[in-house]
Scaffold this motif. Sequence first.
Motif, mmCIF file in Angstrom:
data_model
loop_
_atom_site.group_PDB
_atom_site.id
_atom_site.type_symbol
_atom_site.label_atom_id
_atom_site.label_comp_id
_atom_site.label_asym_id
_atom_site.label_seq_id
_atom_site.Cartn_x
_atom_site.Cartn_y
_atom_site.Cartn_z
ATOM 1 N N GLU A 123 0.820 -1.214 0.000
ATOM 2 C CA GLU A 123 0.000 0.000 0.000
ATOM 3 C C GLU A 123 0.851 1.260 0.000
ATOM 4 O O GLU A 123 0.562 2.222 -0.703
ATOM 5 C CB GLU A 123 -0.924 -0.009 1.219
ATOM 6 N N ASN A 124 1.924 1.261 0.797
ATOM 7 C CA ASN A 124 2.792 2.441 0.919
ATOM 8 C C ASN A 124 4.167 2.115 0.350
ATOM 9 O O ASN A 124 4.847 1.202 0.845
ATOM 10 C CB ASN A 124 2.928 2.874 2.381
ATOM 11 N N ILE A 125 4.583 2.842 -0.678
ATOM 12 C CA ILE A 125 5.867 2.587 -1.317
ATOM 13 C C ILE A 125 6.647 3.879 -1.446
ATOM 14 O O ILE A 125 6.106 4.983 -1.290
ATOM 15 C CB ILE A 125 5.701 1.944 -2.704
ATOM 16 N N ALA A 126 7.927 3.741 -1.732
ATOM 17 C CA ALA A 126 8.788 4.859 -2.096
ATOM 18 C C ALA A 126 9.565 4.450 -3.338
ATOM 19 O O ALA A 126 9.796 3.255 -3.584
ATOM 20 C CB ALA A 126 9.739 5.216 -0.960
ATOM 21 N N VAL A 127 9.967 5.430 -4.139
ATOM 22 C CA VAL A 127 10.716 5.179 -5.370
ATOM 23 C C VAL A 127 12.072 5.864 -5.253
ATOM 24 O O VAL A 127 12.147 7.050 -4.925
ATOM 25 C CB VAL A 127 9.959 5.699 -6.607
ATOM 26 N N TRP A 128 13.138 5.110 -5.532
ATOM 27 C CA TRP A 128 14.497 5.636 -5.444
ATOM 28 C C TRP A 128 15.203 5.503 -6.783
ATOM 29 O O TRP A 128 15.104 4.471 -7.457
ATOM 30 C CB TRP A 128 15.309 4.888 -4.381
ATOM 31 N N HIS A 129 15.935 6.547 -7.158
ATOM 32 C CA HIS A 129 16.817 6.503 -8.320
ATOM 33 C C HIS A 129 18.231 6.261 -7.813
ATOM 34 O O HIS A 129 18.759 7.044 -7.020
ATOM 35 C CB HIS A 129 16.752 7.834 -9.085
ATOM 36 N N ILE A 130 18.845 5.178 -8.239
ATOM 37 C CA ILE A 130 20.205 4.831 -7.807
ATOM 38 C C ILE A 130 21.142 5.141 -8.975
ATOM 39 O O ILE A 130 21.123 4.464 -10.013
ATOM 40 C CB ILE A 130 20.295 3.352 -7.401
ATOM 41 N N LYS A 131 21.937 6.159 -8.801
ATOM 42 C CA LYS A 131 22.824 6.606 -9.878
ATOM 43 C C LYS A 131 23.991 5.634 -10.049
ATOM 44 O O LYS A 131 24.260 4.791 -9.182
ATOM 45 C CB LYS A 131 23.318 8.021 -9.592
ATOM 46 N N ASP A 132 24.716 5.789 -11.151
ATOM 47 C CA ASP A 132 25.790 4.847 -11.474
ATOM 48 C C ASP A 132 26.852 4.798 -10.388
ATOM 49 O O ASP A 132 27.478 3.758 -10.161
ATOM 50 C CB ASP A 132 26.430 5.230 -12.812
#
Length: 601
Positions: A123-132
């Motif tokens: 129900e509750n999520i977070a989105v992360w961008h993991i750079k190179d």
Amino acid sequence: MMNDILKKRLFSTVCAFSMLFSNIGSTISPLNVFAREDAELSSSELCHQSLELHPNGEEAEQVITLEGKMPEGASAVAEDVSEEYEGIVAYDITIMNGGDEFQPVEDEPVFVEITDPAIADHENIAVWHIKDGGEREKVEIFDIEGDTVSFYASGFSVYEIVKDENVDQSQSEWHKITSIEDITSLGSGGLYIGSTQGYYFTNSTTGDSSRMGITKTKPTNSTPYGSAAAYFFEKVDGTDDRFCVYCYNGNEKQYLYNNGNNSLSFTTESNKTVFTVSYDSSKGFRFSNGKWYWNMQGGANGSRFCSYDSAGDVNNYMDLWYSAAVDDDPYKLDGKTYGLMNYTEGSTHGYALMNGGGVHTLVELITHQTADAEGITLYVDEGSEVTRWTFHNVGGDNYTLSCDTELGKKYLAVSGDSLTLAETAEGASRFKVNADNNGRIQLSTGGKYVTFTAADNGEGLTTDFTMSGTISGSNSWLSFINFAPLDDDDLITYSADRISVSEAENGQKVIIYTRIWDDVNKKYDMYAVDYNGTLYPCYASGGKILWLGDGTGSLEWVFTEYYHEVTKEPNYYYELYNPYSENTSLLSSTMNRSFPIISPV
């Protein structure tokens, strides 16, 4: 006298509406813009494309869609790297321009949609961008529906979707605490820390070996949003104003730390700092370790919260917020029907959202105050009737909107940056409603807002409603329009033919009107001269001037032209007599420049 009174009721040919100012609750959704990395290609070298990727094969349920401006002929690959990370799912996404990797250009992020059945279980999520390089950057704005997450990306590498351990902000209403006692009673449940200017603590740090700080949210917003993190307060035994403060990064508890210098960072429980808090009802909270105060470094232009050894600095003051769950339909809009109009305070025009995103201009006409009634503000639609939108609550503060058309019921939907109509409720877009204290709302989905746009194309003003991720002034705010019917004794519409001053005849009743340039909206507004010299809104339709009146005739002036006593030729002096006020104005030929057009009534 030519009295061209249109005796039809207003709503039969020219629809009149009143603006509805509802008390519909507090602000919930954030205002946001996107920060984007520098680009190597200019926008002119790119074209709009849509790519569909199947990281686990075309038969699998995992699908990634990329849509936006990319190099012509661009390709993309997506690799499922979920096993390499601890989150729900993770994908390494790359866009290729020939043999080179492509990153989106500035101000042109690419829309990303990730569909994976595993997402639907949370129900509750977070989105992360993991750079190179391994740096993790939280995606502050995203939309989730079922097993699909969507957001705008300005850089591509790994995107990880994780379970969000913070207090859920998406369905919350916000309350500001107002005492140190509130910290004691509410702090163990999680509070959000923000400057009094509307920037908030996240759960990450920014800086280097010389100075560290807690990363702050951007842009400013009236309540916590996006990556703002919940902080938990532990009161020191035997004290009333001393606390240790921590937040979570995943499952890791991290305490705020100050080592008697200008930094503010995180540490473990064994090394935590005890902070002293004070409160000023007119300024906010201050937290200190000795002479070092929490401080928003650089004010609004800075990027972090550090420490500063100046007790009186304005950037030391903080607000503390807590959230409470939002019930379904918090604004009580479910099943209600309104018109929606973008309106700027002080303007004489409003712009109504029509089905499919079109625009109809509504002209503000304020009726006269009489002995029996106060003045009423009406809006006159110059075209066909304004679309009536019905709200349907789909959970929390999310709604779909429907309207009735000649082809049956349709639903408001988004395609790229355009507004369209969907055939069914399943095809409708889910809009988050954000309200202010003036009875206005914003409609957002996927990090973009329904926004009124106006541009001068050289041939006149072009207006539209589109989706935009950048908030500009009041263009994303919508006012409600009521559709109350008018009684038979309500106002009637008056009109007059437009003529030049040389065509006016002695004894003829006229109105005098002028055009005033609106530099904000890049258009002319039209006004008639009222009995007391004030300007009264009117508008043009074909060769006529139209206005709403109450039967007093206060806009009507009796025209008299003066002649030379000897030559009997016009001497370019005119008299205008107002029967309503019994006042006379004597004007010279400059009248034709100040008020260039006269209309007989």
